[in-house]
Design a protein around this motif. Structure first.
Motif, PDB file in Angstrom:
ATOM      1  N   SER A   2     112.721  77.474  13.328  1.00 40.84           N
ATOM      2  CA  SER A   2     111.696  77.310  12.382  1.00 40.84           C
ATOM      3  C   SER A   2     111.746  78.745  11.588  1.00 40.84           C
ATOM      4  O   SER A   2     111.708  79.769  12.033  1.00 40.84           O
ATOM      5  CB  SER A   2     110.314  77.059  12.876  1.00 40.84           C
ATOM      6  N   ALA A   3     111.113  78.811  10.414  1.00 43.15           N
ATOM      7  CA  ALA A   3     110.943  79.946   9.430  1.00 43.15           C
ATOM      8  C   ALA A   3     109.573  79.784   9.000  1.00 43.15           C
ATOM      9  O   ALA A   3     108.955  79.147   8.535  1.00 43.15           O
ATOM     10  CB  ALA A   3     111.995  79.926   8.246  1.00 43.15           C
ATOM     11  N   ARG A   4     109.079  81.271   9.060  1.00 43.92           N
ATOM     12  CA  ARG A   4     107.874  81.319   8.682  1.00 43.92           C
ATOM     13  C   ARG A   4     107.676  81.439   7.159  1.00 43.92           C
ATOM     14  O   ARG A   4     108.356  81.939   6.485  1.00 43.92           O
ATOM     15  CB  ARG A   4     106.976  82.770   9.349  1.00 43.92           C
ATOM     16  N   THR A   5     106.666  80.618   6.543  1.00 43.85           N
ATOM     17  CA  THR A   5     106.604  80.561   5.217  1.00 43.85           C
ATOM     18  C   THR A   5     104.984  80.930   4.445  1.00 43.85           C
ATOM     19  O   THR A   5     104.285  80.277   5.265  1.00 43.85           O
ATOM     20  CB  THR A   5     106.851  79.161   4.507  1.00 43.85           C
ATOM     21  N   GLN A   6     104.908  81.545   3.514  1.00 47.37           N
ATOM     22  CA  GLN A   6     103.463  81.719   3.065  1.00 47.37           C
ATOM     23  C   GLN A   6     103.293  81.133   1.924  1.00 47.37           C
ATOM     24  O   GLN A   6     104.068  81.073   0.999  1.00 47.37           O
ATOM     25  CB  GLN A   6     103.334  83.252   2.864  1.00 47.37           C
ATOM     26  N   VAL A   7     102.023  80.460   1.705  1.00 50.69           N
ATOM     27  CA  VAL A   7     102.002  79.595   0.697  1.00 50.69           C
ATOM     28  C   VAL A   7     100.371  79.969   0.082  1.00 50.69           C
ATOM     29  O   VAL A   7      99.672  80.031   0.909  1.00 50.69           O
ATOM     30  CB  VAL A   7     101.850  78.121   1.124  1.00 50.69           C
ATOM     31  N   THR A   8     100.065  80.045  -1.316  1.00 53.07           N
ATOM     32  CA  THR A   8      98.989  80.228  -1.809  1.00 53.07           C
ATOM     33  C   THR A   8      98.317  79.012  -2.216  1.00 53.07           C
ATOM     34  O   THR A   8      98.944  78.402  -3.230  1.00 53.07           O
ATOM     35  CB  THR A   8      99.397  81.510  -2.571  1.00 53.07           C
ATOM     36  N   ARG A  14      92.670  74.463  -0.454  1.00 53.68           N
ATOM     37  CA  ARG A  14      92.508  74.951   0.903  1.00 53.68           C
ATOM     38  C   ARG A  14      91.560  74.085   1.662  1.00 53.68           C
ATOM     39  O   ARG A  14      91.878  73.658   3.014  1.00 53.68           O
ATOM     40  CB  ARG A  14      92.837  76.185   0.989  1.00 53.68           C
ATOM     41  N   ARG A  15      90.264  74.510   1.149  1.00 55.97           N
ATOM     42  CA  ARG A  15      89.375  73.564   1.831  1.00 55.97           C
ATOM     43  C   ARG A  15      89.729  72.216   2.150  1.00 55.97           C
ATOM     44  O   ARG A  15      89.349  71.735   3.138  1.00 55.97           O
ATOM     45  CB  ARG A  15      87.885  73.774   1.098  1.00 55.97           C
ATOM     46  N   ARG A  16      89.998  71.543   1.107  1.00 52.37           N
ATOM     47  CA  ARG A  16      90.184  70.127   1.276  1.00 52.37           C
ATOM     48  C   ARG A  16      91.196  69.581   2.400  1.00 52.37           C
ATOM     49  O   ARG A  16      91.329  68.867   3.076  1.00 52.37           O
ATOM     50  CB  ARG A  16      90.371  69.644  -0.030  1.00 52.37           C
ATOM     51  N   ALA A  17      92.422  70.417   2.097  1.00 53.70           N
ATOM     52  CA  ALA A  17      93.383  70.170   3.038  1.00 53.70           C
ATOM     53  C   ALA A  17      93.123  70.674   4.586  1.00 53.70           C
ATOM     54  O   ALA A  17      93.484  69.921   5.457  1.00 53.70           O
ATOM     55  CB  ALA A  17      94.553  71.207   2.564  1.00 53.70           C
ATOM     56  N   GLN A  18      92.281  71.744   4.850  1.00 53.45           N
ATOM     57  CA  GLN A  18      91.868  71.863   6.152  1.00 53.45           C
ATOM     58  C   GLN A  18      90.982  70.894   6.569  1.00 53.45           C
ATOM     59  O   GLN A  18      91.104  70.454   7.886  1.00 53.45           O
ATOM     60  CB  GLN A  18      91.244  73.350   6.440  1.00 53.45           C
ATOM     61  N   ALA A  19      90.109  70.318   5.804  1.00 54.24           N
ATOM     62  CA  ALA A  19      89.305  69.267   6.143  1.00 54.24           C
ATOM     63  C   ALA A  19      90.125  67.944   6.401  1.00 54.24           C
ATOM     64  O   ALA A  19      89.844  67.238   7.567  1.00 54.24           O
ATOM     65  CB  ALA A  19      88.257  68.887   4.869  1.00 54.24           C
ATOM     66  N   LYS A  20      91.182  67.582   5.754  1.00 57.75           N
ATOM     67  CA  LYS A  20      91.901  66.617   6.170  1.00 57.75           C
ATOM     68  C   LYS A  20      92.497  66.776   7.261  1.00 57.75           C
ATOM     69  O   LYS A  20      92.850  65.865   8.146  1.00 57.75           O
ATOM     70  CB  LYS A  20      92.949  66.354   4.678  1.00 57.75           C
ATOM     71  N   ALA A  21      93.372  67.850   7.722  1.00 57.38           N
ATOM     72  CA  ALA A  21      93.902  68.294   8.770  1.00 57.38           C
ATOM     73  C   ALA A  21      92.873  68.071  10.067  1.00 57.38           C
ATOM     74  O   ALA A  21      93.279  67.482  10.966  1.00 57.38           O
ATOM     75  CB  ALA A  21      94.373  69.625   8.936  1.00 57.38           C
ATOM     76  N   ALA A  22      91.615  68.476   9.998  1.00 58.77           N
ATOM     77  CA  ALA A  22      90.680  68.531  11.120  1.00 58.77           C
ATOM     78  C   ALA A  22      90.290  66.691  11.113  1.00 58.77           C
ATOM     79  O   ALA A  22      90.339  66.407  12.222  1.00 58.77           O
ATOM     80  CB  ALA A  22      89.383  68.973  10.521  1.00 58.77           C
ATOM     81  N   GLU A  23      90.281  66.321  10.408  1.00 60.75           N
ATOM     82  CA  GLU A  23      90.026  64.635  10.225  1.00 60.75           C
ATOM     83  C   GLU A  23      91.055  63.877  10.765  1.00 60.75           C
ATOM     84  O   GLU A  23      91.159  62.880  11.511  1.00 60.75           O
ATOM     85  CB  GLU A  23      89.988  64.119   8.807  1.00 60.75           C
ATOM     86  N   LYS A  24      92.340  64.389  10.773  1.00 60.81           N
ATOM     87  CA  LYS A  24      93.724  63.855  11.596  1.00 60.81           C
ATOM     88  C   LYS A  24      93.805  64.568  12.920  1.00 60.81           C
ATOM     89  O   LYS A  24      94.540  64.158  13.704  1.00 60.81           O
ATOM     90  CB  LYS A  24      94.942  63.979  10.671  1.00 60.81           C
ATOM     91  N   LYS A  25      92.889  65.744  13.249  1.00 61.41           N
ATOM     92  CA  LYS A  25      92.780  66.146  14.529  1.00 61.41           C
ATOM     93  C   LYS A  25      94.350  66.832  14.678  1.00 61.41           C
ATOM     94  O   LYS A  25      94.916  66.846  15.966  1.00 61.41           O
ATOM     95  CB  LYS A  25      92.528  65.361  15.801  1.00 61.41           C
ATOM     96  N   ILE A  26      94.676  67.591  13.606  1.00 62.14           N
ATOM     97  CA  ILE A  26      95.838  68.528  13.808  1.00 62.14           C
ATOM     98  C   ILE A  26      95.740  69.705  13.200  1.00 62.14           C
ATOM     99  O   ILE A  26      94.671  69.979  12.337  1.00 62.14           O
ATOM    100  CB  ILE A  26      97.092  67.852  13.079  1.00 62.14           C
ATOM    101  N   SER A  27      96.561  70.859  13.247  1.00 59.87           N
ATOM    102  CA  SER A  27      96.393  71.982  12.515  1.00 59.87           C
ATOM    103  C   SER A  27      96.655  71.852  11.121  1.00 59.87           C
ATOM    104  O   SER A  27      97.342  70.896  10.778  1.00 59.87           O
ATOM    105  CB  SER A  27      97.210  73.021  13.299  1.00 59.87           C
ATOM    106  N   PHE A  28      96.132  72.799  10.542  1.00 55.81           N
ATOM    107  CA  PHE A  28      96.533  72.872   9.028  1.00 55.81           C
ATOM    108  C   PHE A  28      97.956  73.331   8.726  1.00 55.81           C
ATOM    109  O   PHE A  28      98.522  72.583   7.968  1.00 55.81           O
ATOM    110  CB  PHE A  28      95.841  73.989   8.439  1.00 55.81           C
ATOM    111  N   ARG A  33     103.204  71.085   7.211  1.00 52.39           N
ATOM    112  CA  ARG A  33     104.918  70.514   7.645  1.00 52.39           C
ATOM    113  C   ARG A  33     104.781  68.987   7.572  1.00 52.39           C
ATOM    114  O   ARG A  33     105.952  68.542   6.712  1.00 52.39           O
ATOM    115  CB  ARG A  33     105.032  70.779   9.281  1.00 52.39           C
ATOM    116  N   ARG A  34     104.255  68.060   7.666  1.00 52.41           N
ATOM    117  CA  ARG A  34     104.228  66.857   7.762  1.00 52.41           C
ATOM    118  C   ARG A  34     104.356  66.534   6.073  1.00 52.41           C
ATOM    119  O   ARG A  34     104.977  65.607   5.841  1.00 52.41           O
ATOM    120  CB  ARG A  34     103.018  66.040   8.346  1.00 52.41           C
TER     121      ARG A  34
END
Length: 98
Positions: A2-8, A14-28, A33-34
């Protein structure tokens, strides 16, 4: 590997994506990645046909389908006898040092 990547992202995205990840019970990070994998699809790997055929250009031709048991037995005996030789060599070296 794997390679580390930074995204802005803007704060709302970001808030919506984090909420969606939490809803799916996976990390941001897993959520992102998915998304990338889903968008890109499966990577096509092109295999070189020589990995399956024409591995050796010398020696006697073999019929693996009919001789596989004999070939496996021969390979096992080769490995076993080479290990036996190594042990003998080690014993000789030890006995010379004493």
């Amino acid at each position: 590997m794997s390679a580390r990547t930074q995204v802005t992202l803007d704060p709302e995205t970001r808030r919506r994506a984090q909420a969606k990840a939490a809803e799916k019970k996976i990390s941001f990070a897993e959520y992102v990645r998915r998304l990338v994998v889903d968008d890109l699809g499966e990577a096509e790997t092109k295999l070189d046909i020589s990995t399956m055929f024409d591995l050796a250009d010398e020696g006697q031709e073999t019929d693996v389908a009919n001789q596989k048991d004999e070939m496996i037995a021969e390979a096992i005996l080769d490995v076993h006898s080479s290990r036996k030789r190594r042990k003998t060599t080690k014993l000789k070296l030890r006995s010379r040092r004493r």
